[in-house]
Scaffold this motif. Structure first.
Motif, PDB file in Angstrom:
ATOM      1  N   ALA A   1       0.839  -1.201   0.000  1.00  0.00           N
ATOM      2  CA  ALA A   1       0.000   0.000   0.000  1.00  0.00           C
ATOM      3  C   ALA A   1       0.873   1.249   0.000  1.00  0.00           C
ATOM      4  O   ALA A   1       0.539   2.251  -0.646  1.00  0.00           O
ATOM      5  CB  ALA A   1      -0.942  -0.023   1.194  1.00  0.00           C
ATOM      6  N   ASP A   2       1.997   1.216   0.711  1.00  0.00           N
ATOM      7  CA  ASP A   2       2.912   2.360   0.724  1.00  0.00           C
ATOM      8  C   ASP A   2       3.492   2.628  -0.663  1.00  0.00           C
ATOM      9  O   ASP A   2       3.588   3.787  -1.096  1.00  0.00           O
ATOM     10  CB  ASP A   2       4.046   2.148   1.719  1.00  0.00           C
ATOM     11  CG  ASP A   2       3.607   2.280   3.167  1.00  0.00           C
ATOM     12  OD1 ASP A   2       2.523   2.857   3.420  1.00  0.00           O
ATOM     13  OD2 ASP A   2       4.342   1.801   4.045  1.00  0.00           O
ATOM     14  N   GLN A   3       3.880   1.571  -1.363  1.00  0.00           N
ATOM     15  CA  GLN A   3       4.417   1.738  -2.712  1.00  0.00           C
ATOM     16  C   GLN A   3       3.349   2.299  -3.645  1.00  0.00           C
ATOM     17  O   GLN A   3       3.618   3.201  -4.439  1.00  0.00           O
ATOM     18  CB  GLN A   3       4.934   0.408  -3.261  1.00  0.00           C
ATOM     19  CG  GLN A   3       6.186  -0.070  -2.583  1.00  0.00           C
ATOM     20  CD  GLN A   3       6.537  -1.497  -2.967  1.00  0.00           C
ATOM     21  OE1 GLN A   3       5.660  -2.368  -3.041  1.00  0.00           O
ATOM     22  NE2 GLN A   3       7.809  -1.743  -3.200  1.00  0.00           N
ATOM     23  N   PHE A   4       2.133   1.772  -3.543  1.00  0.00           N
ATOM     24  CA  PHE A   4       1.053   2.277  -4.377  1.00  0.00           C
ATOM     25  C   PHE A   4       0.748   3.731  -4.032  1.00  0.00           C
ATOM     26  O   PHE A   4       0.543   4.560  -4.918  1.00  0.00           O
ATOM     27  CB  PHE A   4      -0.203   1.414  -4.225  1.00  0.00           C
ATOM     28  CG  PHE A   4      -1.334   1.882  -5.088  1.00  0.00           C
ATOM     29  CD1 PHE A   4      -1.265   1.758  -6.459  1.00  0.00           C
ATOM     30  CD2 PHE A   4      -2.457   2.465  -4.523  1.00  0.00           C
ATOM     31  CE1 PHE A   4      -2.301   2.214  -7.260  1.00  0.00           C
ATOM     32  CE2 PHE A   4      -3.497   2.918  -5.315  1.00  0.00           C
ATOM     33  CZ  PHE A   4      -3.425   2.789  -6.685  1.00  0.00           C
ATOM     34  N   GLY A   5       0.750   4.064  -2.748  1.00  0.00           N
ATOM     35  CA  GLY A   5       0.516   5.437  -2.317  1.00  0.00           C
ATOM     36  C   GLY A   5       1.547   6.388  -2.898  1.00  0.00           C
ATOM     37  O   GLY A   5       1.224   7.521  -3.293  1.00  0.00           O
ATOM     38  N   SER A   6       2.784   5.949  -2.953  1.00  0.00           N
ATOM     39  CA  SER A   6       3.841   6.760  -3.531  1.00  0.00           C
ATOM     40  C   SER A   6       3.583   7.001  -5.022  1.00  0.00           C
ATOM     41  O   SER A   6       3.759   8.119  -5.520  1.00  0.00           O
ATOM     42  CB  SER A   6       5.190   6.064  -3.334  1.00  0.00           C
ATOM     43  OG  SER A   6       6.224   6.789  -3.937  1.00  0.00           O
ATOM     44  N   LEU A   7       3.143   5.979  -5.726  1.00  0.00           N
ATOM     45  CA  LEU A   7       2.811   6.102  -7.139  1.00  0.00           C
ATOM     46  C   LEU A   7       1.659   7.093  -7.334  1.00  0.00           C
ATOM     47  O   LEU A   7       1.713   7.964  -8.214  1.00  0.00           O
ATOM     48  CB  LEU A   7       2.450   4.731  -7.716  1.00  0.00           C
ATOM     49  CG  LEU A   7       2.041   4.672  -9.170  1.00  0.00           C
ATOM     50  CD1 LEU A   7       3.179   5.107 -10.071  1.00  0.00           C
ATOM     51  CD2 LEU A   7       1.594   3.260  -9.523  1.00  0.00           C
ATOM     52  N   VAL A   8       0.637   6.994  -6.505  1.00  0.00           N
ATOM     53  CA  VAL A   8      -0.498   7.912  -6.585  1.00  0.00           C
ATOM     54  C   VAL A   8      -0.048   9.342  -6.309  1.00  0.00           C
ATOM     55  O   VAL A   8      -0.435  10.279  -7.017  1.00  0.00           O
ATOM     56  CB  VAL A   8      -1.619   7.478  -5.616  1.00  0.00           C
ATOM     57  CG1 VAL A   8      -2.691   8.553  -5.489  1.00  0.00           C
ATOM     58  CG2 VAL A   8      -2.237   6.154  -6.064  1.00  0.00           C
ATOM     59  N   ASP A   9       0.781   9.524  -5.285  1.00  0.00           N
ATOM     60  CA  ASP A   9       1.289  10.858  -4.961  1.00  0.00           C
ATOM     61  C   ASP A   9       2.067  11.459  -6.128  1.00  0.00           C
ATOM     62  O   ASP A   9       1.919  12.646  -6.446  1.00  0.00           O
ATOM     63  CB  ASP A   9       2.179  10.822  -3.719  1.00  0.00           C
ATOM     64  CG  ASP A   9       1.405  10.579  -2.434  1.00  0.00           C
ATOM     65  OD1 ASP A   9       0.158  10.728  -2.439  1.00  0.00           O
ATOM     66  OD2 ASP A   9       2.054  10.220  -1.422  1.00  0.00           O
ATOM     67  N   GLU A  10       2.893  10.652  -6.774  1.00  0.00           N
ATOM     68  CA  GLU A  10       3.658  11.130  -7.934  1.00  0.00           C
ATOM     69  C   GLU A  10       2.729  11.535  -9.068  1.00  0.00           C
ATOM     70  O   GLU A  10       2.937  12.550  -9.719  1.00  0.00           O
ATOM     71  CB  GLU A  10       4.639  10.055  -8.406  1.00  0.00           C
ATOM     72  CG  GLU A  10       5.682   9.733  -7.383  1.00  0.00           C
ATOM     73  CD  GLU A  10       7.090  10.005  -7.852  1.00  0.00           C
ATOM     74  OE1 GLU A  10       7.293  10.281  -9.032  1.00  0.00           O
ATOM     75  OE2 GLU A  10       7.981   9.943  -6.997  1.00  0.00           O
ATOM     76  N   ALA A  11       1.688  10.741  -9.296  1.00  0.00           N
ATOM     77  CA  ALA A  11       0.724  11.071 -10.348  1.00  0.00           C
ATOM     78  C   ALA A  11      -0.017  12.361 -10.017  1.00  0.00           C
ATOM     79  O   ALA A  11      -0.179  13.234 -10.881  1.00  0.00           O
ATOM     80  CB  ALA A  11      -0.259   9.926 -10.533  1.00  0.00           C
ATOM     81  N   LYS A  12      -0.434  12.512  -8.782  1.00  0.00           N
ATOM     82  CA  LYS A  12      -1.154  13.721  -8.372  1.00  0.00           C
ATOM     83  C   LYS A  12      -0.288  14.974  -8.483  1.00  0.00           C
ATOM     84  O   LYS A  12      -0.783  16.041  -8.823  1.00  0.00           O
ATOM     85  CB  LYS A  12      -1.643  13.585  -6.933  1.00  0.00           C
ATOM     86  CG  LYS A  12      -2.833  12.677  -6.776  1.00  0.00           C
ATOM     87  CD  LYS A  12      -3.252  12.630  -5.304  1.00  0.00           C
ATOM     88  CE  LYS A  12      -4.458  11.791  -5.075  1.00  0.00           C
ATOM     89  NZ  LYS A  12      -4.840  11.764  -3.644  1.00  0.00           N
ATOM     90  N   SER A  13       0.983  14.850  -8.207  1.00  0.00           N
ATOM     91  CA  SER A  13       1.878  16.007  -8.244  1.00  0.00           C
ATOM     92  C   SER A  13       2.249  16.417  -9.668  1.00  0.00           C
ATOM     93  O   SER A  13       2.831  17.475  -9.871  1.00  0.00           O
ATOM     94  CB  SER A  13       3.158  15.718  -7.463  1.00  0.00           C
ATOM     95  OG  SER A  13       4.015  14.855  -8.209  1.00  0.00           O
ATOM     96  N   GLY A  14       1.932  15.575 -10.646  1.00  0.00           N
ATOM     97  CA  GLY A  14       2.283  15.860 -12.032  1.00  0.00           C
ATOM     98  C   GLY A  14       3.622  15.297 -12.432  1.00  0.00           C
ATOM     99  O   GLY A  14       4.036  15.459 -13.580  1.00  0.00           O
ATOM    100  N   ALA A  15       4.307  14.622 -11.533  1.00  0.00           N
ATOM    101  CA  ALA A  15       5.634  14.090 -11.824  1.00  0.00           C
ATOM    102  C   ALA A  15       5.617  13.049 -12.939  1.00  0.00           C
ATOM    103  O   ALA A  15       6.650  12.815 -13.578  1.00  0.00           O
ATOM    104  CB  ALA A  15       6.259  13.489 -10.569  1.00  0.00           C
ATOM    105  N   LEU A  16       4.479  12.443 -13.208  1.00  0.00           N
ATOM    106  CA  LEU A  16       4.401  11.406 -14.237  1.00  0.00           C
ATOM    107  C   LEU A  16       3.802  11.918 -15.549  1.00  0.00           C
ATOM    108  O   LEU A  16       3.680  11.162 -16.502  1.00  0.00           O
ATOM    109  CB  LEU A  16       3.567  10.223 -13.725  1.00  0.00           C
ATOM    110  CG  LEU A  16       4.073   9.567 -12.443  1.00  0.00           C
ATOM    111  CD1 LEU A  16       3.137   8.451 -12.009  1.00  0.00           C
ATOM    112  CD2 LEU A  16       5.485   9.055 -12.608  1.00  0.00           C
TER     113      LEU A  16
END
Length: 74
Positions: free
Chosen positions: A53-68
């Motif tokens: 869940a932590d790894q997925f949360g990190s992926l979601v955070d990156e997507a939300k920030s525009g990093a992806l």
């Protein structure tokens, strides 16, 4: 051992197509998996990625920030 494309027991969270029943990529939670493999992402070829869940949360955070955002720009 469970087959790689066996989704029995997984709780569906999201489908990334949803317009058909063709085996679109999907996001699941596996409540019976160890914590480091609880989030399951399947693709339309029957493969899967499992993460915590932590790894997925990190992926979601990156997507939300525009990093992806640049990933899809060619």
């Amino acid at each position: 051992m469970t087959a790689i494309n066996d989704i029995s027991g997984l709780e569906p969270i999201a489908a990334f197509c949803g317009n058909c029943n063709c085996g679109c990529p999907q996001l699941y939670v596996d409540p019976n998996a160890p914590a480091d493999r609880r989030v399951v992402l399947t693709d339309d070829f029957g493969q899967r990625v499992q993460m915590s869940a932590d790894q997925f949360g990190s992926l979601v955070d990156e997507a939300k920030s525009g990093a992806l955002d640049g990933v899809l720009k060619a």
